[in-house]
Design a protein around this motif. Structure first.
Motif: not given
Length: 813
Positions: A312-315, A353-357, A426-429, A434-438
C-alpha cells in the motif's frame, strides 16, 4: 568449520531426512547443523492456536495431524526398535505438553503473545529431537539456552553479544559436531520462550556462524538458489550464481524469500560467505553470497528483480510541509513507535509530499497514527488527510553493476512505458544498487516479464502473439512461424510465443503458448466461443507483455478493435486494409496512439502483399524527401486477368482462373470494382503525407454497373457477355504493341484508378502474372523515379509480409 541449516521442506519426510543425513555425512571437520520445524508444521501450530482461541473444536483435528506427522516420520526412519521407542517416548512428552496448552487456550478463549510463542516453538523442538537421533554422533544444543532476545512491539531482537558468548562457551565444550534447533530463543530478562520470526532458523544459523567464525554458512532449502525473478511468473528466470551481500539484502527486502533478511547481517560483518543449496539437488552449485563483486557471464545490467505484492502507498501532502524541519522525523517516529516497517520512501523535491510504502496489513494503522500525529495541522488545513492507495505492488531491480552506469533508470521507465505501466512512486538510493518503484498490482506480472526481457535477464526476447483469422493467410502465417521458431531462437534469441489464435467461431488463449503443430485440434476442442468483444476482453484481461495483435482477416469488426489494443499498449500488425483506409481521422488516431504509446501499428501488406512499399516510402519521408507522384499497379488479381486473356482464354475464363488460383476474392466483383485498389491508393497517399479519403478517388469502371448489382450467381451467368468486347480490345492493343494495366495514380492532390494502355517503353508494360509495381516520384527521385516490383498477391507472400512486420517489432537484425 561450517554451519549448515536445513529448512522444513528439506526434512519433511523420513525419506528426505535420510537424504539430509547423506549430505551431512559427506562433510569433513567441525559442523553445526541447524534444524527447522518439519514442512508446514509451524503454519499448522499457528492455525491450531487461532482455532482453539476462538473456541472452535476443530482445533483438535488439526492438532491430530501435527501429531501424526511426527509419529509417521519416526516410524519410517531407519532406527532400531529400542531407539524408536525411546524417541517416541520423548516426542509423546512434548505432544502431551502441547495438547494441554491447546486445551487451556480453548477453554479460556485467549491466546497471549507469550503463549503463542511457546506453542510455535514445539515445531523445532520436536524436529530437532528427531534429528538428534538420526545424527546420533552429534551433540544436541538447546537454542533456548543460547539465543537470548530483547522484545519490542511483539517482536524479539537477539542480543548478539550475549548470544555469541553463550554459543562460544557451549561449543568449546562440545565434540565439534552439533545439532541445534533454529527459530527458538528466550527472553534474556524473564527467560520465557521467544522466537526470531518466520524464517528465523536462517537467523539462528547466521548467529552461530558469526559467533564461531565459520568458514561458510550453508542454507539448504528446496530451491536451486536466488532466481533472477520469480519463476512462477517468469518461465525464463534462472539461478543467480553469485551475489554480493548488498545485492542479496536488497532482493530479500523486496520479496525474495530464499533466506530470511536478517540472516545476512551477522555474517556480513565477519565476511563469512553464504551458499544457498537445494537439498534435493545437492550436486547443483546454488547461489554464493560474499563481499566480492563478480561479473556475471550474462551481459545483464542488473542481477535480479524482486517484488512485494501486498503493498500500500501512503502519501502525506500539504503546503504546510514545505521548509518545515522535522516533518519526516515525526512521520517515521510515529510509525516506529507503533512497530510499522517502511520499505520505500519517495519525497518530492519541493518537500510538499512524502510517499511511503508499507505492507497491506500495516496500512490502516499507519494512516491512523500519522493522522493522529498531525491532527492539528490537518484541522488547520496545512496538511491534508493521508492518502491511502491499496492494491499496489512494489518492484525492485538490483545489481552492483548499476553503479555509475548511465541510463539504467531511463531504460527501466521506457520499458514500463512501452508496456503501458505507470509508475506511482519511485526511489533510488545513493548507492545505486537498487531502484524501487510502486505500480498497480494488476500490472505486476506484466512489469516483471517486461523488465526481465528488457534487461537481458531472459535467455530470449519474447513477443507474445494473438493471431486472429485462420483462413488461407492465417494458416500460412502460423506455418511460417512454426518453421522459423527454432532458427529465430538460436540465431537471434527471439522467441515468438503464440498465446492466442482465433477464428470467427472460437478462440484459444494461453500464456504458456500454443503448440502450433496441433493448433487446429486444440482450437476445435479447447477453444472458447469467440466474438470481437469477447476477444478484446480476453486479450486485455491477460495483460501480457510485448503483446502483438495480428489480424489476418478482412473483417471490419476485428479492425474496430485496433484502437483499444493500441490504447492498452498492444502492438497491431494487420493484413486487413479496412482500418488504414477508413476515415482519415480514424486512421490518424491509430497512428498517433501507436506513436504516443511507443508501440507499433504496422500494415505493410495492405499494399503489395509482401513488397516493401510502405516501409520504403516511410524511409524516404523520414530522410527529408517528399513524394510528389505515385503510379502503381496494385491489384495482382486484375493484372493476372489482363495478362491471361488470349485468343484461347476469354475475359470471363480469366476471371475464373484468378479465383481458382486464389488471387481473386470469392466474389471477384470486389476486385473488378477497383475498390480494393482504391483502398490501397488511399493508404499510399496517406503514408506519403496527404490527407485523402476514399470518396476523393475517381473510379473509372471497365465493366458496366449492372454486373455489380445482382447476385454472384447472376454475375457468373452473364459476365461472358463482356468476352467479345475485351477480345476486340486485346487484338487492337496487340497490333499496337500495348498492354492493359489497371493503374492507380496520385498527383497534385488528385487520385484516380482505371484501365490504362501502356506501350513497351512504359515500366508497367512487362509486368507479368499477378505481380505489382509502384513508381514513386520524389523531389530527389524525380528524373528517374524509384520502382518497386514483385509478387503482389497470394497468401504465402502476404503471410510473409505480415511475418516481416512482426519481426520488425523485435528489432531483430
Amino acid at each position: 568449520m561450517k554451519v549448515m541449516k536445513f529448512g522444513g521442506s528439506s526434512i519433511g519426510s523420513a525419506q528426505n531426512i535420510l537424504k539430509v543425513k547423506d549430505i551431512i555425512a559427506a562433510e569433513k571437520g567441525a559442523l553445526v547443523i541447524v534444524i527447522s520445524a518439519f514442512g508446514g508444521i509451524t503454519d499448522k501450530l499457528l492455525t491450531t492456536s487461532e482455532l482453539a482461541a476462538s473456541g472452535n473444536i476443530n482445533y483438535a483435528a488439526l492438532f491430530a495431524e501435527i501429531t501424526e506427522t511426527h509419529t509417521t516420520i519416526i516410524e519410517d526412519l531407519h532406527l532400531t526398535k529400542d531407539k524408536k521407542a525411546e524417541l517416541s517416548g520423548k516426542i509423546n512428552v512434548l505432544i502431551e505438553e502441547l495438547s494441554n496448552i491447546f486445551k487451556g487456550v480453548f477453554l479460556i478463549n485467549d491466546l497471549s503473545l507469550r503463549t503463542a510463542d511457546k506453542i510455535a516453538s514445539y515445531g523445532e523442538r520436536m524436529s530437532t529431537l528427531i534429528m538428534s537421533y538420526v545424527l546420533d554422533e552429534f551433540d544436541t544444543f538447546d537454542a533456548i539456552q543460547l539465543i537470548k532476545t530483547d522484545s519490542a512491539f511483539g517482536k524479539h531482537t537477539p542480543d548478539i553479544e550475549l548470544s555469541s558468548s553463550l554459543i562460544k562457551n557451549a561449543y568449546a565444550a562440545s565434540s565439534g559436531k552439533v545439532v541445534v534447533s533454529g527459530f527458538i530463543s528466550a527472553c534474556k530478562t524473564h527467560g520465557e520462550i521467544t522466537n526470531l520470526g518466520r524464517g528465523g532458523s536462517d537467523y539462528t544459523a547466521a548467529i552461530f556462524a558469526s559467533a564461531l567464525d565459520a568458514d561458510v554458512l550453508e542454507i539448504w532449502t528446496d530451491v536451486d538458489g536466488f532466481m533472477s525473478a520469480d519463476p512462477k511468473v517468469i518461465s525464463g528466470a534462472y539461478v543467480i550464481e553469485h551475489l554480493t551481500f548488498t545485492e542479496a539484502t536488497e532482493l530479500c527486502n523486496f520479496g525474495a524469500k530464499v533466506i530470511y533478511p536478517p540472516t545476512i547481517f551477522p555474517v556480513y560483518h565477519k565476511n563469512i560467505p553464504i551458499r544457498i543449496k537445494n537439498s534435493f539437488k545437492p550436486e547443483l552449485p546454488g547461489t554464493y553470497i560474499s563481499n566480492d563483486i563478480v561479473t556475471s557471464r550474462r551481459k545483464a545490467l542488473i542481477k535480479g528483480i524482486s517484488s512485494i505484492e501486498d503493498s500500500c502507498l501512503l502519501t502525506i501532502q500539504g503546503l504546510g510541509m514545505v521548509g518545515i524541519i522535522g516533518v519526516n522525523y515525526r512521520i517515521f517516529k510515529a510509525l516506529a513507535d507503533n512497530g510499522i516497517s517502511v520499505f520505500l520512501v519517495s519525497q518530492a523535491s519541493s518537500e510538499n509530499s512524502t510517499s511511503i510504502g508499507v505492507r497491506t496489513a500495516d496500512a490502516q494503522l499507519a494512516v491512523d497514527v500519522i493522522e493522529h500525529e498531525f491532527q492539528n495541522e490537518i484541522i488547520l488545513g496545512s496538511i491534508n488527510r493521508v492518502q491511502l492507495e491499496r492494491d499496489m505492488a512494489t518492484v525492485a531491480i538490483v545489481g552492483e553493476n548499476m553503479k555509475y552506469t548511465p541510463g539504467i533508470a531511463g531504460k527501466l521507465f521506457e520499458t514500463l512505458g512501452k508496456s503501458g505501466i505507470s509508475v506511482v512512486a519511485c526511489a533510488q538510493g545513493a548507492s545505486e544498487v537498487n531502484i524501487s518503484f510502486v505500480i498497480r498490482r494488476k500490472y505486476l506480472r506484466k512489469a516483471l516479464n517486461s523488465i526481465h526481457d528488457s534487461f537481458f535477464l531472459s535467455e530470449f526476447k519474447v513477443l507474445n502473439l494473438f493471431i486472429v483469422g485462420t483462413g488461407i493467410i492465417g494458416k500460412h502465417l502460423i506455418q511460417q512461424i512454426r518453421m522459423q521458431q527454432p532458427k529465430l531462437q538460436e540465431q537471434y534469441a527471439l522467441k515468438l510465443n503464440v498465446v492466442g489464435i482465433s477464428n470467427s467461431r472460437k478462440a484459444l488463449l494461453t500464456r504458456d503458448g500454443i503448440d502450433l503443430e496441433k493448433y487446429e485440434e486444440l482450437l476445435d476442442k479447447q477453444g472458447i466461443a469467440s466474438s470481437p468483444s469477447i476477444l478484446q476482453d480476453k486479450i486485455l484481461d491477460m495483460n501480457i507483455f510485448n503483446a502483438v495483435f495480428v489480424d489476418c482477416t478482412a473483417s471490419e469488426p476485428i479492425a474496430s478493435l485496433y484502437g483499444q489494443m493500441l490504447a492498452n499498449n498492444v502492438s497491431v500488425v494487420t493484413a486487413n486494409k479496412i482500418a488504414a483506409s477508413s476515415a482519415y481521422d480514424s486512421y490518424l488516431k491509430l497512428k498517433n496512439t501507436a506513436r504516443e504509446r511507443n508501440i507499433k501499428f504496422l500494415f505493410e501488406t495492405n499494399v503489395g502483399a509482401g513488397l516493401p512499399i510502405i516501409n520504403t516510402m516511410n524511409s524516404l519521408i523520414n530522410s527529408g524527401d517528399k513524394i510528389v507522384k505515385i503510379e502503381a499497379v496494385l491489384s495482382g488479381t486484375l493484372n493476372f486477368i489482363f495478362n491471361t486473356i488470349s485468343p484461347d482464354i476469354p475475359f470471363s475464363k480469366a476471371i475464373k482462373m484468378a479465383k481458382d488460383a486464389g488471387f481473386a476474392e470469392p466474389d471477384p466483383r470486389i476486385d473488378l470494382s477497383g475498390m480494393d485498389v482504391v483502398r490501397k491508393l488511399v493508404i499510399l497517399s496517406r503514408e506519403a503525407g496527404y490527407k485523402v479519403e476514399q470518396k476523393d478517388v475517381e473510379v473509372n469502371l471497365f465493366i458496366p454497373q449492372k454486373y455489380f448489382d445482382g447476385t454472384p450467381d447472376e454475375f457468373w451467368n452473364t459476365i461472358h457477355e463482356m468476352d467479345e468486347q475485351f477480345e476486340q480490345r486485346r487484338k487492337k492493343l496487340e497490333a499496337e504493341g500495348k498492354h492493359l494495366r489497371f493503374v492507380a495514380k496520385y498527383e497534385d492532390g488528385l487520385c484516380n484508378v482505371g484501365l490504362q494502355e501502356v506501350d513497351m517503353r512504359h515500366p508497367f508494360y512487362e509486368l507479368e502474372g499477378s505481380n505489382n509495381i509502384i513508381q514513386i516520384t520524389t523531389e530527389r527521385y524525380n528524373e528517374y523515379p524509384m520502382i518497386i516490383k514483385g509478387y503482389g498477391a497470394g497468401a504465402s507472400v502476404t503471410a510473409a509480409g505480415v511475418f516481416s512486420d512482426i519481426i520488425s517489432i523485435a528489432n531483430v537484425r
